[in-house]
Motif scaffolding. Structure first.
Motif, PDB file in Angstrom:
ATOM      1  N   THR A   1       0.848  -1.179   0.000  1.00 33.95           N
ATOM      2  CA  THR A   1       0.000   0.000   0.000  1.00 33.95           C
ATOM      3  C   THR A   1       0.886   1.233   0.000  1.00 33.95           C
ATOM      4  N   CYS A   2       0.389   2.292  -0.612  1.00 34.60           N
ATOM      5  CA  CYS A   2       1.168   3.528  -0.617  1.00 34.60           C
ATOM      6  C   CYS A   2       0.211   4.694  -0.413  1.00 34.60           C
ATOM      7  N   ASP A   3       0.700   5.693   0.293  1.00 35.53           N
ATOM      8  CA  ASP A   3      -0.070   6.895   0.573  1.00 35.53           C
ATOM      9  C   ASP A   3       0.302   7.941  -0.476  1.00 35.53           C
ATOM     10  N   ILE A   4      -0.595   8.164  -1.430  1.00 36.66           N
ATOM     11  CA  ILE A   4      -0.309   9.050  -2.545  1.00 36.66           C
ATOM     12  C   ILE A   4      -0.129  10.486  -2.061  1.00 36.66           C
ATOM     13  N   GLY A   5      -0.935  10.904  -1.119  1.00 36.44           N
ATOM     14  CA  GLY A   5      -0.820  12.261  -0.592  1.00 36.44           C
ATOM     15  C   GLY A   5       0.517  12.495   0.094  1.00 36.44           C
ATOM     16  N   GLU A   6       0.971  11.497   0.841  1.00 34.59           N
ATOM     17  CA  GLU A   6       2.260  11.621   1.518  1.00 34.59           C
ATOM     18  C   GLU A   6       3.410  11.661   0.510  1.00 34.59           C
ATOM     19  N   LEU A   7       3.316  10.846  -0.534  1.00 30.84           N
ATOM     20  CA  LEU A   7       4.359  10.851  -1.563  1.00 30.84           C
ATOM     21  C   LEU A   7       4.422  12.207  -2.266  1.00 30.84           C
ATOM     22  N   LYS A   8       3.258  12.775  -2.572  1.00 33.59           N
ATOM     23  CA  LYS A   8       3.235  14.085  -3.231  1.00 33.59           C
ATOM     24  C   LYS A   8       3.756  15.178  -2.303  1.00 33.59           C
ATOM     25  N   ALA A   9       3.440  15.086  -1.004  1.00 31.25           N
ATOM     26  CA  ALA A   9       3.946  16.068  -0.044  1.00 31.25           C
ATOM     27  C   ALA A   9       5.466  15.972   0.075  1.00 31.25           C
TER      28      ALA A   9
ATOM     29  N   GLU B   1      10.904  18.140  -1.325  1.00 34.27           N
ATOM     30  CA  GLU B   1      12.175  17.992  -2.044  1.00 34.27           C
ATOM     31  C   GLU B   1      12.350  19.101  -3.073  1.00 34.27           C
ATOM     32  N   ARG B   2      11.259  19.485  -3.741  1.00 31.41           N
ATOM     33  CA  ARG B   2      11.357  20.587  -4.714  1.00 31.41           C
ATOM     34  C   ARG B   2      11.692  21.900  -4.005  1.00 31.41           C
ATOM     35  N   ASP B   3      11.081  22.133  -2.842  1.00 29.21           N
ATOM     36  CA  ASP B   3      11.401  23.339  -2.069  1.00 29.21           C
ATOM     37  C   ASP B   3      12.866  23.321  -1.621  1.00 29.21           C
ATOM     38  N   ARG B   4      13.318  22.147  -1.202  1.00 21.91           N
ATOM     39  CA  ARG B   4      14.710  22.002  -0.770  1.00 21.91           C
ATOM     40  C   ARG B   4      15.659  22.252  -1.945  1.00 21.91           C
ATOM     41  N   ALA B   5      15.274  21.766  -3.133  1.00 17.90           N
ATOM     42  CA  ALA B   5      16.096  21.985  -4.326  1.00 17.90           C
ATOM     43  C   ALA B   5      16.182  23.472  -4.667  1.00 17.90           C
ATOM     44  N   ALA B   6      15.069  24.171  -4.554  1.00 19.50           N
ATOM     45  CA  ALA B   6      15.080  25.605  -4.838  1.00 19.50           C
ATOM     46  C   ALA B   6      15.976  26.343  -3.836  1.00 19.50           C
TER      47      ALA B   6
ATOM     48  N   LEU C   1       9.778  10.477  -6.560  1.00 23.39           N
ATOM     49  CA  LEU C   1       8.621  10.378  -5.667  1.00 23.39           C
ATOM     50  C   LEU C   1       7.320  10.627  -6.420  1.00 23.39           C
ATOM     51  N   GLU C   2       7.330  11.615  -7.325  1.00 25.04           N
ATOM     52  CA  GLU C   2       6.133  11.890  -8.117  1.00 25.04           C
ATOM     53  C   GLU C   2       5.804  10.721  -9.047  1.00 25.04           C
ATOM     54  N   LYS C   3       6.830  10.110  -9.619  1.00 26.83           N
ATOM     55  CA  LYS C   3       6.616   8.959 -10.491  1.00 26.83           C
ATOM     56  C   LYS C   3       6.019   7.797  -9.704  1.00 26.83           C
ATOM     57  N   ARG C   4       6.526   7.599  -8.484  1.00 30.06           N
ATOM     58  CA  ARG C   4       5.983   6.531  -7.636  1.00 30.06           C
ATOM     59  C   ARG C   4       4.531   6.801  -7.271  1.00 30.06           C
TER      60      ARG C   4
ATOM     61  N   CYS D   1       1.328   4.466  -8.215  1.00 34.23           N
ATOM     62  CA  CYS D   1       0.375   3.988  -7.213  1.00 34.23           C
ATOM     63  C   CYS D   1      -1.054   4.341  -7.614  1.00 34.23           C
ATOM     64  N   ALA D   2      -1.229   5.559  -8.112  1.00 36.47           N
ATOM     65  CA  ALA D   2      -2.570   5.975  -8.544  1.00 36.47           C
ATOM     66  C   ALA D   2      -3.034   5.148  -9.732  1.00 36.47           C
ATOM     67  N   ASP D   3      -2.134   4.901 -10.678  1.00 34.09           N
ATOM     68  CA  ASP D   3      -2.496   4.093 -11.848  1.00 34.09           C
ATOM     69  C   ASP D   3      -2.804   2.654 -11.452  1.00 34.09           C
ATOM     70  N   ALA D   4      -2.050   2.123 -10.495  1.00 32.52           N
ATOM     71  CA  ALA D   4      -2.295   0.748 -10.056  1.00 32.52           C
ATOM     72  C   ALA D   4      -3.662   0.630  -9.398  1.00 32.52           C
ATOM     73  N   GLY D   5      -4.073   1.655  -8.685  1.00 34.64           N
ATOM     74  CA  GLY D   5      -5.382   1.637  -8.057  1.00 34.64           C
ATOM     75  C   GLY D   5      -6.505   1.742  -9.073  1.00 34.64           C
ATOM     76  N   ASN D   6      -6.255   2.417 -10.180  1.00 40.08           N
ATOM     77  CA  ASN D   6      -7.281   2.609 -11.197  1.00 40.08           C
ATOM     78  C   ASN D   6      -7.405   1.433 -12.159  1.00 40.08           C
ATOM     79  N   THR D   7      -6.326   0.693 -12.349  1.00 38.84           N
ATOM     80  CA  THR D   7      -6.339  -0.357 -13.357  1.00 38.84           C
ATOM     81  C   THR D   7      -6.333  -1.768 -12.783  1.00 38.84           C
ATOM     82  N   SER D   8      -6.410  -1.907 -11.481  1.00 41.02           N
ATOM     83  CA  SER D   8      -6.356  -3.252 -10.908  1.00 41.02           C
ATOM     84  C   SER D   8      -7.669  -3.988 -11.179  1.00 41.02           C
ATOM     85  N   ARG D   9      -7.560  -5.269 -11.441  1.00 38.56           N
ATOM     86  CA  ARG D   9      -8.729  -6.098 -11.725  1.00 38.56           C
ATOM     87  C   ARG D   9      -9.195  -6.773 -10.440  1.00 38.56           C
ATOM     88  N   PRO D  10     -10.478  -7.096 -10.369  1.00 36.77           N
ATOM     89  CA  PRO D  10     -10.933  -7.864  -9.215  1.00 36.77           C
ATOM     90  C   PRO D  10     -10.416  -9.293  -9.302  1.00 36.77           C
TER      91      PRO D  10
END
Length: 100
Positions: free
Chosen positions: A41-49, A54-59, A80-83, A87-96
């Motif tokens: 399982t992955c927390d998409i909101g946490e990954l985006k945060a 990291e982008r702020d740190r880079a700036a 992190l954004e790619k991950r 995760c979002a794509d895996a949640g949308n395309t997973s089969r039952p």
């Protein structure tokens, strides 16, 4: 008989005898369960945060005059954004499960 021909006969026989018994690690890895066989399982909101941080740190690093470290931080943010996207794509395309 030369030692080389003895080794040519002995090593394949030894290998053939130990593989079925599981004595060679190469024979065991083919049937071993993967370490991460559980549900992932992955927390998409946490990954985006984390990517935003990291982008702020880079700036900030770029402003301070550390371009190499800034590039590494940007690369980490992109990973992190790619991950998060995966995760979002895996949640949308997973089969039952089959049969349901």
């Amino acid at each position: 008989m030369r030692p080389l021909t003895t080794a040519r006969r002995f090593l394949p026989a030894l290998l053939a005898a130990t593989l079925p018994a599981g004595g060679v690690p190469a024979g065991q890895t083919a049937t071993a369960e993967p370490a991460a066989a559980g549900a992932v399982t992955c927390d998409i909101g946490e990954l985006k945060a984390d990517a935003r941080k990291e982008r702020d740190r880079a700036a900030q690093l770029k402003r301070l005059g550390a371009p190499a470290e800034a590039e590494r931080a940007v690369a980490k943010a992109e990973a992190l954004e790619k991950r998060a996207r995966r995760c979002a794509d895996a949640g949308n395309t997973s089969r039952p499960p089959f049969g349901k």
